[in-house]
Design a protein around this motif. Structure first.
Motif, PDB file in Angstrom:
ATOM      1  N   PRO A 143      71.445  15.153  -7.098  1.00  0.00           N
ATOM      2  CA  PRO A 143      71.938  15.566  -5.791  1.00  0.00           C
ATOM      3  C   PRO A 143      72.950  16.700  -5.917  1.00  0.00           C
ATOM      4  O   PRO A 143      73.618  16.832  -6.929  1.00  0.00           O
ATOM      5  CB  PRO A 143      72.583  14.311  -5.216  1.00  0.00           C
ATOM      6  CG  PRO A 143      72.890  13.444  -6.375  1.00  0.00           C
ATOM      7  CD  PRO A 143      71.907  13.812  -7.449  1.00  0.00           C
ATOM      8  N   SER A 196      78.584  16.561  -3.332  1.00  0.00           N
ATOM      9  CA  SER A 196      79.169  16.566  -2.006  1.00  0.00           C
ATOM     10  C   SER A 196      79.456  15.144  -1.567  1.00  0.00           C
ATOM     11  O   SER A 196      78.732  14.219  -1.912  1.00  0.00           O
ATOM     12  CB  SER A 196      78.217  17.217  -0.996  1.00  0.00           C
ATOM     13  OG  SER A 196      78.747  17.117   0.298  1.00  0.00           O
ATOM     14  N   GLU A 197      80.485  14.994  -0.796  1.00  0.00           N
ATOM     15  CA  GLU A 197      80.808  13.694  -0.204  1.00  0.00           C
ATOM     16  C   GLU A 197      80.136  13.569   1.164  1.00  0.00           C
ATOM     17  O   GLU A 197      80.066  12.491   1.708  1.00  0.00           O
ATOM     18  CB  GLU A 197      82.334  13.557  -0.049  1.00  0.00           C
ATOM     19  CG  GLU A 197      83.083  13.543  -1.360  1.00  0.00           C
ATOM     20  CD  GLU A 197      82.748  12.335  -2.208  1.00  0.00           C
ATOM     21  OE1 GLU A 197      82.611  11.227  -1.662  1.00  0.00           O
ATOM     22  OE2 GLU A 197      82.606  12.508  -3.429  1.00  0.00           O
ATOM     23  N   ARG A 198      79.641  14.666   1.682  1.00  0.00           N
ATOM     24  CA  ARG A 198      79.088  14.641   3.031  1.00  0.00           C
ATOM     25  C   ARG A 198      77.647  14.179   3.028  1.00  0.00           C
ATOM     26  O   ARG A 198      76.952  14.256   2.030  1.00  0.00           O
ATOM     27  CB  ARG A 198      79.227  16.011   3.686  1.00  0.00           C
ATOM     28  CG  ARG A 198      78.083  16.966   3.511  1.00  0.00           C
ATOM     29  CD  ARG A 198      78.364  18.255   4.248  1.00  0.00           C
ATOM     30  NE  ARG A 198      77.491  18.391   5.380  1.00  0.00           N
ATOM     31  CZ  ARG A 198      76.820  19.484   5.667  1.00  0.00           C
ATOM     32  NH1 ARG A 198      76.918  20.540   4.916  1.00  0.00           N
ATOM     33  NH2 ARG A 198      76.054  19.536   6.720  1.00  0.00           N
ATOM     34  N   ARG A 199      77.205  13.710   4.164  1.00  0.00           N
ATOM     35  CA  ARG A 199      75.811  13.312   4.347  1.00  0.00           C
ATOM     36  C   ARG A 199      75.089  14.474   5.019  1.00  0.00           C
ATOM     37  O   ARG A 199      75.525  14.978   6.042  1.00  0.00           O
ATOM     38  CB  ARG A 199      75.713  12.045   5.187  1.00  0.00           C
ATOM     39  CG  ARG A 199      76.371  10.881   4.452  1.00  0.00           C
ATOM     40  CD  ARG A 199      75.993   9.514   4.911  1.00  0.00           C
ATOM     41  NE  ARG A 199      74.612   9.227   5.151  1.00  0.00           N
ATOM     42  CZ  ARG A 199      73.738   8.782   4.235  1.00  0.00           C
ATOM     43  NH1 ARG A 199      74.128   8.619   2.997  1.00  0.00           N
ATOM     44  NH2 ARG A 199      72.511   8.491   4.568  1.00  0.00           N
ATOM     45  N   TYR A 200      74.017  14.879   4.416  1.00  0.00           N
ATOM     46  CA  TYR A 200      73.242  15.996   4.934  1.00  0.00           C
ATOM     47  C   TYR A 200      72.230  15.496   5.950  1.00  0.00           C
ATOM     48  O   TYR A 200      71.861  14.320   5.969  1.00  0.00           O
ATOM     49  CB  TYR A 200      72.518  16.715   3.787  1.00  0.00           C
ATOM     50  CG  TYR A 200      73.467  17.450   2.863  1.00  0.00           C
ATOM     51  CD1 TYR A 200      73.864  18.755   3.135  1.00  0.00           C
ATOM     52  CD2 TYR A 200      73.973  16.826   1.732  1.00  0.00           C
ATOM     53  CE1 TYR A 200      74.742  19.425   2.297  1.00  0.00           C
ATOM     54  CE2 TYR A 200      74.842  17.484   0.873  1.00  0.00           C
ATOM     55  CZ  TYR A 200      75.222  18.778   1.168  1.00  0.00           C
ATOM     56  OH  TYR A 200      76.090  19.437   0.338  1.00  0.00           O
ATOM     57  N   LEU A 204      65.556  16.014   0.949  1.00  0.00           N
ATOM     58  CA  LEU A 204      66.599  15.267   1.644  1.00  0.00           C
ATOM     59  C   LEU A 204      66.210  13.791   1.616  1.00  0.00           C
ATOM     60  O   LEU A 204      65.197  13.398   2.201  1.00  0.00           O
ATOM     61  CB  LEU A 204      66.724  15.748   3.089  1.00  0.00           C
ATOM     62  CG  LEU A 204      67.708  14.988   3.981  1.00  0.00           C
ATOM     63  CD1 LEU A 204      69.134  15.160   3.491  1.00  0.00           C
ATOM     64  CD2 LEU A 204      67.575  15.451   5.428  1.00  0.00           C
ATOM     65  N   ASP A 220      67.949   9.984   2.081  1.00  0.00           N
ATOM     66  CA  ASP A 220      69.101   9.145   2.450  1.00  0.00           C
ATOM     67  C   ASP A 220      70.399   9.939   2.555  1.00  0.00           C
ATOM     68  O   ASP A 220      71.440   9.529   2.042  1.00  0.00           O
ATOM     69  CB  ASP A 220      69.260   7.989   1.457  1.00  0.00           C
ATOM     70  CG  ASP A 220      68.082   7.027   1.491  1.00  0.00           C
ATOM     71  OD1 ASP A 220      67.476   6.869   2.577  1.00  0.00           O
ATOM     72  OD2 ASP A 220      67.762   6.448   0.439  1.00  0.00           O
ATOM     73  N   GLN A 235      71.275  12.779   1.186  1.00  0.00           N
ATOM     74  CA  GLN A 235      71.640  13.610   0.033  1.00  0.00           C
ATOM     75  C   GLN A 235      70.570  14.672  -0.197  1.00  0.00           C
ATOM     76  O   GLN A 235      69.375  14.382  -0.094  1.00  0.00           O
ATOM     77  CB  GLN A 235      71.774  12.760  -1.228  1.00  0.00           C
ATOM     78  CG  GLN A 235      72.950  11.802  -1.190  1.00  0.00           C
ATOM     79  CD  GLN A 235      74.275  12.520  -1.070  1.00  0.00           C
ATOM     80  OE1 GLN A 235      74.567  13.436  -1.836  1.00  0.00           O
ATOM     81  NE2 GLN A 235      75.089  12.115  -0.112  1.00  0.00           N
ATOM     82  N   TYR A 249      68.677  16.994  -2.829  1.00  0.00           N
ATOM     83  CA  TYR A 249      68.364  17.037  -4.251  1.00  0.00           C
ATOM     84  C   TYR A 249      67.669  18.355  -4.557  1.00  0.00           C
ATOM     85  O   TYR A 249      66.575  18.613  -4.035  1.00  0.00           O
ATOM     86  CB  TYR A 249      67.447  15.874  -4.645  1.00  0.00           C
ATOM     87  CG  TYR A 249      68.104  14.520  -4.518  1.00  0.00           C
ATOM     88  CD1 TYR A 249      68.713  13.932  -5.619  1.00  0.00           C
ATOM     89  CD2 TYR A 249      68.126  13.840  -3.307  1.00  0.00           C
ATOM     90  CE1 TYR A 249      69.328  12.684  -5.517  1.00  0.00           C
ATOM     91  CE2 TYR A 249      68.735  12.595  -3.189  1.00  0.00           C
ATOM     92  CZ  TYR A 249      69.326  12.028  -4.288  1.00  0.00           C
ATOM     93  OH  TYR A 249      69.938  10.801  -4.182  1.00  0.00           O
ATOM     94  N   ASN A 269      64.383  11.717   6.110  1.00  0.00           N
ATOM     95  CA  ASN A 269      63.976  11.887   4.716  1.00  0.00           C
ATOM     96  C   ASN A 269      62.879  12.939   4.639  1.00  0.00           C
ATOM     97  O   ASN A 269      61.777  12.732   5.139  1.00  0.00           O
ATOM     98  CB  ASN A 269      63.460  10.569   4.120  1.00  0.00           C
ATOM     99  CG  ASN A 269      64.574   9.567   3.914  1.00  0.00           C
ATOM    100  OD1 ASN A 269      65.607   9.888   3.362  1.00  0.00           O
ATOM    101  ND2 ASN A 269      64.354   8.352   4.365  1.00  0.00           N
TER     102      ASN A 269
END
Length: 181
Positions: free
Chosen positions: A2, A5-9, A25, A27, A29, A31, A79
């Motif tokens: 991934p 980042s701590e953020r959710r994309y 993409l 969950d 994250q 990749y 996803n």
């Protein structure tokens, strides 16, 4: 791996990636996807040809798409994956962006950087999403791991020198060693 980042994309982030950057993409994250090897590309081309010819010769309605081809597995825009080869038999799943919902057959060619993702994360993701059949083609180990999710959760492992049957096309058999000649 991934992106750090701590953020959710979201799907908006996925579709906003710079031209030519490939990622998936899963969950929340993103990749990154490494450039494929020559053998990887050869196998994708061979599978696309064999599956396409089989469908055409048998007057089938399924369609074959090689990567890069976006697949929104959950139909909820969460996803987005780019399987190496996707076979979709329900035309209503096809959109201008790719496929919305689970393909009938997904083939992933294992790369050193994708091994954990293909055998673990994606296997579970594809099973949960309703993919009927999933092939993990592993050139390094010279074997194909085949999941027939509709029938059994246990995989079948087929060495490249043996013939593998395509479950969604009962009469189609593929010998992987023949594809690498």
């Amino acid at each position: 791996m991934p992106l750090p980042s701590e953020r959710r994309y979201t799907s908006a982030d996925y579709w906003s990636l710079p031209e030519g950057q490939r990622a998936e993409l899963i969950d929340g994250q993103l990749y990154n996807m490494a450039p494929p090897s020559r053998i990887h590309q050869k196998l994708i081309s061979q599978f696309t040809l064999i599956l396409g010819e089989y469908i055409r010769n048998n007057h089938g309605s399924c369609e074959v798409y090689p990567a890069p081809f976006a697949v929104n597995l959950d139909s909820e825009d969460q996803n987005w994956v780019e399987p190496d080869v996707s076979v979709i038999c329900e035309k209503e799943k096809l959109t201008d962006r790719g496929c919305t919902g689970a393909p009938d057959l997904i083939i992933e060619i294992v790369s050193p950087s994708s091994r954990r993702m293909d055998y673990g994360t994606k296997m579970a993701l594809y099973s949960d999403a309703g993919v009927r059949e999933y092939w993990i083609v592993d050139p390094e180990k010279e074997r194909t791991t085949i999941y027939h999710f509709e029938e059994d959760a246990a995989p079948t492992i087929v060495p490249f020198a043996q013939t593998a049957s395509v479950g969604i096309f009962k009469k189609l058999q593929i010998k992987l060693s023949d594809l690498l000649i």
